[in-house]
Design a protein around this motif. Structure first.
Motif, short mmCIF file in Angstrom:
data_model
loop_
_atom_site.label_atom_id
_atom_site.label_comp_id
_atom_site.label_asym_id
_atom_site.label_seq_id
_atom_site.Cartn_x
_atom_site.Cartn_y
_atom_site.Cartn_z
N VAL A 1 -11.11 -27.53 -85.68
CA VAL A 1 -10.77 -26.92 -86.97
C VAL A 1 -9.57 -27.61 -87.60
CG1 VAL A 1 -10.01 -24.80 -88.10
CG2 VAL A 1 -11.72 -24.69 -86.29
N GLU A 2 -8.54 -27.89 -86.77
CA GLU A 2 -7.34 -28.53 -87.30
C GLU A 2 -7.64 -29.93 -87.82
OE1 GLU A 2 -7.62 -27.00 -84.44
OE2 GLU A 2 -6.40 -25.21 -84.78
N GLU A 3 -8.44 -30.71 -87.07
CA GLU A 3 -8.79 -32.06 -87.50
C GLU A 3 -9.62 -32.03 -88.78
OE1 GLU A 3 -9.02 -34.19 -83.07
OE2 GLU A 3 -10.82 -33.38 -84.03
N PHE A 4 -10.56 -31.09 -88.84
CA PHE A 4 -11.42 -30.99 -90.02
C PHE A 4 -10.60 -30.65 -91.25
CE2 PHE A 4 -14.24 -28.73 -92.90
CZ PHE A 4 -15.34 -29.59 -92.96
N ARG A 5 -9.69 -29.72 -91.13
CA ARG A 5 -8.87 -29.33 -92.28
C ARG A 5 -8.02 -30.49 -92.78
NH1 ARG A 5 -6.58 -23.68 -89.78
NH2 ARG A 5 -8.35 -22.35 -90.33
N ALA A 6 -7.56 -31.31 -91.88
CA ALA A 6 -6.63 -32.37 -92.26
C ALA A 6 -7.33 -33.57 -92.88
CB ALA A 6 -5.83 -32.81 -91.03
N CYS A 7 -8.55 -33.92 -92.40
CA CYS A 7 -9.14 -35.19 -92.81
C CYS A 7 -10.41 -35.08 -93.65
CB CYS A 7 -9.43 -36.05 -91.57
SG CYS A 7 -10.69 -35.35 -90.49
N PHE A 8 -11.03 -33.91 -93.72
CA PHE A 8 -12.29 -33.83 -94.45
C PHE A 8 -12.04 -33.85 -95.96
CE2 PHE A 8 -15.66 -31.25 -96.50
CZ PHE A 8 -16.74 -32.09 -96.23
N VAL A 9 -12.84 -34.65 -96.66
CA VAL A 9 -12.76 -34.72 -98.12
C VAL A 9 -14.12 -34.30 -98.68
CG1 VAL A 9 -12.41 -36.20 -100.14
CG2 VAL A 9 -11.08 -36.59 -98.03
N THR B 1 -13.38 -15.82 -97.38
CA THR B 1 -12.70 -15.60 -96.11
C THR B 1 -11.41 -16.41 -96.09
OG1 THR B 1 -13.75 -17.44 -94.94
CG2 THR B 1 -14.94 -15.33 -94.99
N GLN B 2 -10.63 -16.19 -95.05
CA GLN B 2 -9.35 -16.88 -94.93
C GLN B 2 -9.48 -18.20 -94.20
OE1 GLN B 2 -7.35 -13.30 -93.20
NE2 GLN B 2 -5.75 -13.79 -94.64
N VAL B 3 -10.70 -18.70 -94.02
CA VAL B 3 -10.88 -19.93 -93.26
C VAL B 3 -11.37 -21.05 -94.16
CG1 VAL B 3 -11.86 -20.88 -91.15
CG2 VAL B 3 -11.50 -18.43 -91.32
N THR C 1 -8.96 -23.62 -96.74
CA THR C 1 -7.85 -24.17 -95.94
C THR C 1 -7.98 -25.67 -95.71
OG1 THR C 1 -9.03 -23.53 -93.92
CG2 THR C 1 -7.40 -21.98 -94.78
N VAL C 2 -9.06 -26.31 -96.18
CA VAL C 2 -9.18 -27.76 -96.09
C VAL C 2 -8.21 -28.37 -97.11
CG1 VAL C 2 -10.71 -29.73 -96.45
CG2 VAL C 2 -11.54 -27.70 -95.25
N ALA C 3 -7.41 -29.32 -96.66
CA ALA C 3 -6.34 -29.88 -97.51
C ALA C 3 -6.87 -30.48 -98.80
CB ALA C 3 -5.55 -30.92 -96.71
N ALA C 4 -8.00 -31.15 -98.74
CA ALA C 4 -8.52 -31.85 -99.92
C ALA C 4 -9.48 -31.00 -100.74
CB ALA C 4 -9.23 -33.14 -99.48
N CYS C 5 -9.59 -29.72 -100.43
CA CYS C 5 -10.53 -28.86 -101.14
C CYS C 5 -9.77 -27.83 -101.95
CB CYS C 5 -11.47 -28.16 -100.16
SG CYS C 5 -12.70 -27.09 -100.96
N ASP C 6 -10.18 -27.62 -103.18
CA ASP C 6 -9.52 -26.64 -104.03
C ASP C 6 -10.44 -25.48 -104.40
OD1 ASP C 6 -11.26 -27.95 -105.65
OD2 ASP C 6 -9.80 -28.50 -107.19
N ARG C 7 -11.55 -25.37 -103.68
CA ARG C 7 -12.48 -24.27 -103.97
C ARG C 7 -11.93 -22.96 -103.42
NH1 ARG C 7 -17.54 -23.80 -102.34
NH2 ARG C 7 -18.36 -23.13 -104.33
N ILE C 8 -12.50 -21.85 -103.86
CA ILE C 8 -12.08 -20.51 -103.45
C ILE C 8 -13.10 -19.97 -102.46
CG2 ILE C 8 -11.65 -18.16 -104.27
CD1 ILE C 8 -10.74 -19.38 -106.90
N ARG D 1 -5.74 -16.74 -77.48
CA ARG D 1 -5.27 -16.26 -78.78
C ARG D 1 -4.89 -17.42 -79.70
NH1 ARG D 1 -0.39 -15.29 -81.02
NH2 ARG D 1 -0.12 -13.46 -82.39
N ALA D 2 -4.41 -18.52 -79.12
CA ALA D 2 -4.00 -19.67 -79.93
C ALA D 2 -5.18 -20.30 -80.67
CB ALA D 2 -3.33 -20.72 -79.03
N THR D 3 -6.39 -20.01 -80.26
CA THR D 3 -7.58 -20.58 -80.91
C THR D 3 -8.16 -19.66 -81.98
OG1 THR D 3 -9.12 -19.61 -79.29
CG2 THR D 3 -8.12 -21.75 -78.74
N ILE D 4 -7.52 -18.52 -82.20
CA ILE D 4 -8.06 -17.51 -83.11
C ILE D 4 -7.39 -17.59 -84.47
CG2 ILE D 4 -8.32 -15.02 -83.48
CD1 ILE D 4 -8.35 -14.66 -80.47
N GLU D 5 -8.18 -17.43 -85.52
CA GLU D 5 -7.64 -17.31 -86.87
C GLU D 5 -7.14 -15.88 -87.04
OE1 GLU D 5 -7.09 -19.27 -89.42
OE2 GLU D 5 -7.71 -21.05 -88.35
#
Length: 851
Positions: A111-119, A93-95, A83-90, A576-580
């Motif tokens: 989690v949201e910040e990491f997904r958006a900016c981590f390369v 899990t769904q996270v 789910t990291v935007a810059a990652c194309d690995r498989i 609940r809003a913090t749960i995947e």
């Protein structure tokens, strides 16, 4: 079907014209199984090939290379995109993928910040994908300096010879000439370049050396797998027959709707290859001492079971001759209606009657019932078998059965007991008996019970007699004093409970919300489990809970709830809003325990462990009863279960004086009789209340007239809504022989007591209303006079009751008020069954009911 039992030790299987005697290998824990002969292995392989779908999983399974590559868009495969935007690995899990997971653990981002900016900065070799040579148009795999092996070797020579431009990689690459592509590695499914000479890539060359081989051999090539990533597995490492068996097992699981986890399959293949399993059907699972993780162990167990059952079918073994029933193999369906994936393993070896075993198996195989029905049918068959065992001949000969045998079978159902030794409920016994006749009738209709006499059939007398109700049993409601003790320990909710990927804090928040919704709304457990995420609705300044009554097939119901309950739900929504959330569960308030979206919401069966663990964790729970030493007794914790809170909700409102009609609406019952059955007063408690109230009875002049006993008090309780009538003929007639017609205050047989004070006040108000109506109708004066006299007389009686109540000492007054509340509940429950006196009311007035 009429013959004696026989255990099939062997069978004859015919495949492609070969007739081969085959024997079922031993199960886990038994003797070492016999290895299959070459002829048996050939026939077994052909059978597997015929019975394995082809093509299977097109686009994912490559039969030629024996390589499976999971599609991340296929919900039946456990493989997801990171789910990291810059990652194309498989990822499995769904996270996050494993590399991003490690980086996230070291970061201080959400989690949201990491997904958006981590390369991610990955080493591409981890994915087994070789980067092409950096020389333009060179198709070979890159290695040193990003150059293919040939270009790297050439540059290395140029550098040794100190040729101009050799030290400048960019300049050297720009001047280099591309080479022709190399053939792919000889290993099936491996996309890397094969090295000249050996024909295998660098990765497999290292494997070759690790296996201490000097050159590539055909047998070694056949057993090698390519470099595998998280969504891949290869069956190449297995022996040829084991490959066919594993593929058959995976296809069978697939047909049942089970998800395929490539990682677990890959690790299972490694275990089987390490132990050199030539044939799963000819190998004992017990010979695998270590089976890695729980997932691998479960997959191996299921694989051995599926293959073993299939081998039995191949050998012609009758499922009815096996000691247990494999529900998955017989095609039973789960709760969702899809084929079940759970074997069930119901023991049938205790059923000595071969015809009964055979008809049970045939019914399951052809009717495809749900697993719950199968378990009831199995229980019914066991019960019938035990009853027949005690009959002459043991019921083994189907032609010798008669009416007396059926009588014995029905008697066996009537005397069923539960596992804890207590008598089984009437409803449960009746359901099992009905299931027994259902299977038996199916056998007759399908002509599988030829030879069974017509006398061995159901007769109108073959029913379970309903026991007389025990009036001294209390209801299922949890006492409010016990609920108050539970409320003091809500911090213990969710302790020791695992629920999917939820943390301990999240499980606690969910458990608190479930407990308080059960307690405060009185909804059924499955109705709480299926609540929508937007179940709260604002109605002006008040709140309502929107829920679905699945039992009554009435959806979109509304229930008024308190602000405290709303606060509880909002607190859970914040957590609940913090749960995947698992896929498909976004619209439900409570997520399921699974991760893969097979069940979209919490199941009612998952609520019981939460409440049970909570009740067991509370240090001390005291009942309302006292022991001989004057101390309160411990409360029976087994009485605390999810559905009991529904009874408590009803009892709480009944104790608060809510009318049964309003309570019926709150409980969403169609009938008030159903509502009345939810709250009861024990016979002992009722007698105690009557004893207390009876001491304070008086006549119309105010003279004390205590009842000599509780029985006497009840004997003169006729349907007078504001007191008791003791006139013998009227009591015998059930209140229909009164000539005064509700003018009780003028009768010497009228015996009120303070417990009827609320009813007397209601009667006074009703008479005042009727008097006003009579005046509006301009009736004769004597009618108005009669109303005035009756109102005055009833006010005098009510005044006497108030005075007597005020004169009592504080402790005695409290005792009387408590007894009054008990009798009020009893009268409310009897309100719709008592016989009324039949006094006509004015048009538009509701009929009188007992208070």
């Amino acid at each position: 079907m009429n013959g004696p039992d026989s255990v099939i030790d062997g069978a004859v299987g015919s495949v492609a014209g070969n007739v081969i005697a085959l024997h079922r290998p031993a199960d886990e824990g038994g003797a070492a199984p016999r290895a299959l002969t070459p002829a048996e292995a050939t026939a077994w392989t052909e059978w597997l090939t015929v019975n394995t779908p082809s093509p299977w999983r097109p686009g994912e399974w490559d039969a030629a290379t024996r390589l499976f590559t999971g599609d991340v868009d296929n919900r039946s495969t456990v493989a997801y995109r990171c789910t990291v935007a810059a990652c194309d690995r498989i990822s499995r899990t769904q996270v996050l993928c494993d590399l991003c997971e490690k980086a996230f653990a070291k970061s201080k981002l959400t989690v949201e910040e990491f997904r958006a900016c981590f390369v991610p900065d990955r080493n591409r070799v981890i994915d087994g994908v070789a980067v092409p040579c950096v020389v333009t148009a060179c198709p070979r795999d890159g290695a040193l300096w990003g150059l293919c092996a040939a270009h790297a070797s050439l540059r290395h020579k140029d550098m040794l010879r100190r040729r101009p431009g050799a030290d400048d990689l960019a300049a050297w690459v720009a001047a280099a000439t591309p080479y022709e592509p190399l053939p792919a590695c000889l290993i099936g499914g491996c996309p890397r370049d094969g090295w000249p000479g050996s024909g295998i890539c660098d990765l497999h060359t290292r494997r070759l050396k690790a296996d201490s081989l000097e050159e590539v051999e055909a047998a070694w090539l056949d057993r090698q797998a390519p470099f595998l990533i998280v969504n891949q597995f290869s069956l190449a490492p297995l022996e040829p027959l084991a490959r066919s068996e594993m593929l058959f097992a995976l296809a069978t699981r697939d047909a049942r709707g089970q998800r395929l986890d490539p990682t677990a399959v890959r690790q299972s293949v490694a275990v089987l290859a390490r132990h050199q399993v030539a044939s799963i059907a000819g190998f004992s699972l017990g010979a695998l001492p270590q089976r890695a993780t729980a997932n691998v162990d479960a997959l191996l167990r299921e694989t051995f079971r599926v293959v073993g059952t299939a081998f039995d079918r191949f050998c012609g073994v009758d499922p009815a001759s096996r000691p247990t029933l494999d529900l998955a193999d017989l095609g039973a369906r789960g709760k969702s209606g899809k084929p079940t994936a759970r074997p069930g393993d119901l023991v049938i070896s205790t059923i000595r009657q071969s015809w009964l075993r055979e008809i049970l198996v045939a019914w399951i195989e052809e009717s495809k019932p749900k697993t719950g029905e199968v378990r009831r049918a199995h229980k019914a068959a066991q019960t019938a078998a035990r009853a027949l065992d005690a009959r002459p001949g043991g019921g083994l000969d189907i032609t010798a059965l008669g009416f007396a045998d059926m009588n014995a079978v029905v008697a066996g159902f009537e005397h069923l007991i539960k596992a804890d030794g207590h008598d089984m409920g009437f409803k449960h016994k009746s359901n099992l008996l009905s299931m027994w006749f259902k299977v038996l009738d199916w056998g007759r209709l399908t002509e599988r019970l030829d030879g069974m006499p017509a006398s061995f059939a159901r007769h109108p007398s073959h029913v379970i007699k309903q026991p007389e109700p025990n009036e001294d049993e209390i209801g299922k409601a949890i006492p409010e004093s016990v609920i108050a003790q539970l409320n003091d320990h809500t911090a213990l909710l969710g302790q020791g409970i695992r629920h999917g990927r939820l943390t301990a804090r999240q499980v606690h928040a969910m458990a608190v919300a479930i407990y308080e919704l059960l307690r405060d709304t009185g909804r059924r457990p499955y109705e709480i489990a299926q609540l929508a995420v937007d179940c709260l609705e604002k109605d002006g300044d008040d709140w309502q809970l929107r829920w679905d009554n699945g039992k009554g097939l009435r959806n979109g119901r509304r229930l008024p709830i308190t602000s405290e309950t709303v606060t509880t739900v909002h607190a859970w929504l914040a957590v609940r809003a913090t749960i995947e959330l698992p896929s498909g569960s976004e619209g439900f308030l409570f997520p399921p325990a699974g991760e893969f979206g097979q069940v979209r919401h919490l199941e009612s069966e998952q609520i019981s462990p939460i409440i049970r663990a909570f009740a067991d964790a509370v240090p001390q729970l005291l009942a309302e009863e006292f022991g001989p030493d004057g101390r309160r007794l411990p409360f029976d914790r087994s009485l605390i279960f999810p559905y009991a809170f529904r009874h408590s909700y009803c009892q709480r409102h009944a104790d608060a004086g809510v009318s049964i009609d309003v309570l019926r609406e709150l409980m969403d019952h169609r009938s008030a009789n159903t509502t009345a059955s939810y709250f009861t007063v024990s016979l002992k408690r009722k007698r105690e209340a009557i004893k207390v109230v009876g001491r304070h009875s008086f006549d119309r002049t105010g003279q004390a007239r205590p009842a000599c006993s509780g029985v006497a008090y009840e004997a003169r309780s006729v349907a007078v809504p504001f007191g008791l009538c003791t006139e013998p003929s009227n009591v015998r007639a059930g209140g229909k022989a009164c000539v005064l017609r509700f003018q009780c205050a003028a009768c010497k047989f009228f015996a009120p007591d303070p417990s009827h004070l609320p009813a007397m006040e209601e009667q006074i108000a009703a008479m005042r209303e009727d008097r006003e109506t009579a005046i509006a109708w301009e009736v004769d004066e004597f009618v108005i006079r009669n109303f005035d006299d009756n109102i005055e007389a009833m006010e005098r009686i009510a005044g006497i009751a108030r005075d007597k109540l005020k004169e009592l000492p504080e402790d005695e007054r409290a005792e009387l008020l408590e007894a009054t509340e008990v009798l009020r509940i009893v009268r409310a429950k009897q309100a719709r069954t008592v016989t009324e006196l039949g006094m006509p009311g004015f048009p538009g007035r509701r009929g009188q009911e007992s208070a």
